[in-house]
Design an enzyme around this catalytic site. Structure first.
Site, PDB file in Angstrom:
ATOM      1  N   HIS A  70       6.516   6.872   9.025  1.00  0.00           N
ATOM      2  CA  HIS A  70       5.424   7.578   8.355  1.00  0.00           C
ATOM      3  C   HIS A  70       5.921   8.889   7.770  1.00  0.00           C
ATOM      4  CE1 HIS A  70       1.588   5.395   9.223  1.00  0.00           C
ATOM      5  NE2 HIS A  70       2.405   4.752  10.032  1.00  0.00           N
ATOM      6  N   GLN A  78      -3.531  10.527   1.264  1.00  0.00           N
ATOM      7  CA  GLN A  78      -3.352  11.983   1.309  1.00  0.00           C
ATOM      8  C   GLN A  78      -4.140  12.669   0.207  1.00  0.00           C
ATOM      9  OE1 GLN A  78       0.354  13.796   2.195  1.00  0.00           O
ATOM     10  NE2 GLN A  78       1.142  12.069   3.410  1.00  0.00           N
TER      11      GLN A  78
END
Length: 471
Positions: free
Chosen positions: A370, A391
């Site tokens: 990640h 995001q």
């Protein structure tokens, strides 16, 4: 492929509102089985007499002999019971669906004429009222085709739907292949649903063995018409209340001429019909009407079903759900998957099982795959498409210089303390809650943080799957 064919999920925790015509809160489907003249009998070329669903307690087949008492009970259904029911339904203006055994219909031309004149749907109940469980597939397919042919000759129209009842493991598939508007050899839901058979979608309208007068001839069962009425009333009240709450359902009622057609039994049915008709928003459709409504308002969903994909397709489709860890999807494909895993929730569970059973080193590899939140990869636009969208959705692509600096410091401190990036399902959060969690979890024990990070990985995967699959 290790596949489990049974579907334990159905419509799931939030079934759709059926949206019945006129805003009806419940659809009450009355089904009258017409089997008289199609049952087991040496007259019909069978090895023994009938022994099922009559008022003879503990009846047994008589090999090679006619069972006069049994035959006369079935004859009552055709001679008296049918007409009593016909008068009841036509007098109330309630249409029904006939489950008609083709050979029985062929031996009852007056009854067929009355069914047609009343506008009832005459569906197929098979060629003969016999067990299909031990039939070879080729023989069952032949009998289905012959039932359709004879039914069409007798009634003047091909049957729109099918119910065998005494079916085999192959019956549902074989009848679906025959191209009916609906089939009913299931008892697994309160709403219709679609199944995929070959290259077509087949509508299934589940039937009932409990809101069914057959319980007058089986144990435990009904003794009086009042007991039948009370059970139907309780079923109706429950489903009607669900409809009032915005989730309209369907109620099937199964009837047989030789059973409910008796004077003492039909009184309970009449009482129920009067009770149901006393409520607003009650629809009495034929099953064909239900099928047409469902096809128009709840058509089949066209999507790739994970349990039906080959390995390459499955891996390509779901290999990126766990960040840069396609091995999770590859292992999941080899598991016992089925219809329950064709939803986002179901497949998320399968992938999570692989992740949870992996070695500590493999799990750590997933965590370290990640990216940092708002880190160097994001700045260099090297995130995966899913991570970029996630995001951005939390506003991490539009940070102030001060916010970006804080994220950079937190990322470095977190990695130094725990040995893997800070991971959080950003779609569940805002910038403010992400920062608050970052500060809290930075100080957490590393073992507890490893577990929390793994849980967040699973949540991210679940959210991604919800973008890819229903429910």
């Amino acid at each position: 492929m290790n596949r489990y064919p049974r579907d334990m999920s159905g419509h799931g925790p939030n079934p759709p509102d059926a949206g019945w015509p006129g805003g009806a809160k419940i659809a009450v489907s009355l089904v009258l089985n017409y089997e008289e003249g199609g049952e087991n009998s040496v007259l019909h070329g069978d090895a023994a007499s009938e022994a099922f669903l009559s008022d003879i307690a503990g009846a047994q087949p008589w090999p090679g002999q006619r069972h006069w008492n049994m035959e006369s009970l079935y004859e009552y259904g055709a001679r008296a019971g049918f007409w009593r029911l016909h008068r009841l339904f036509t007098g109330l203006g309630i249409p029904v669906t006939i489950y008609g055994v083709a050979t029985a219909l062929a031996r009852s031309p007056e009854q067929v004429a009355a069914m047609k004149a009343a506008g009832w749907e005459i569906a197929s109940h098979g060629l003969k009222w016999v067990e299909h469980r031990d039939m070879a597939e080729a023989e069952e397919r032949r009998q289905i085709a012959e039932a359709i042919r004879l039914h069409t000759d007798v009634t003047g129209a091909r049957p729109t739907g099918w119910y065998t009842g005494r079916c085999s493991l192959n019956t549902l598939r074989l009848t679906a292949e025959a191209g009916f508007d609906w089939v009913s050899d299931t008892y697994d839901d309160d709403l219709p649903y679609w199944i995929r058979v070959g290259d077509r979608d087949q509508l299934v309208i589940p039937y009932t063995l409990e809101a069914n007068d057959m319980r007058f001839a089986t144990a435990p069962g009904y003794i009086t018409g009042e007991q039948f009425f009370q059970y139907l009333k309780d079923s109706f009240d429950t489903l009607y209340a669900e409809g009032q709450a915005g989730a309209a359902k369907m109620m099937s009622v199964g009837l047989h001429c030789r059973l409910i057609g008796r004077p003492g039994k039909i009184a309970g049915l009449r009482r129920f019909l009067d009770y149901a008709r006393g409520h607003d928003g009650v629809w009495f459709p034929r099953r064909l009407d239900i099928a047409r409504h469902w096809a128009a308002n709840h058509p089949p969903q066209d999507f790739g079903r994970p349990s039906q994909m080959d390995r390459a397709t499955f891996s390509a489709r779901f290999g990126g759900v766990f960040e840069h860890s396609p091995w999770i999807a590859e292992r999941a494909w080899a598991m016992e998957l089925g219809p329950a895993h064709d939803t986002a929730t179901g497949l998320a569970n399968a992938l999570a099982r692989v992740f949870r059973s992996a070695s500590r080193a493999e799990q750590l590899g997933v965590l370290t795959a990640h990216p940092d939140l708002a880190g160097k990869l994001a700045a260099a636009r090297r995130l995966t498409e899913a991570s970029t969208a996630e995001q951005a959705g939390a506003g991490l692509d539009a940070l102030t210089d001060a916010e970006r600096a804080e994220f950079t410091d937190l990322n470095a401190a977190y990695m130094a303390r725990h040995g893997f990036p800070f991971i959080i399902a950003v779609r569940d959060n805002s910038r403010a809650t992400i920062l608050a969690a970052f500060r809290r979890r930075l100080e957490q024990d590393s073992e507890a943080e490893f577990a929390e990070a793994c849980a967040q990985v699973e949540r991210i995967a679940e959210l991604r799957l919800k973008d890819m699959l229903p429910r």
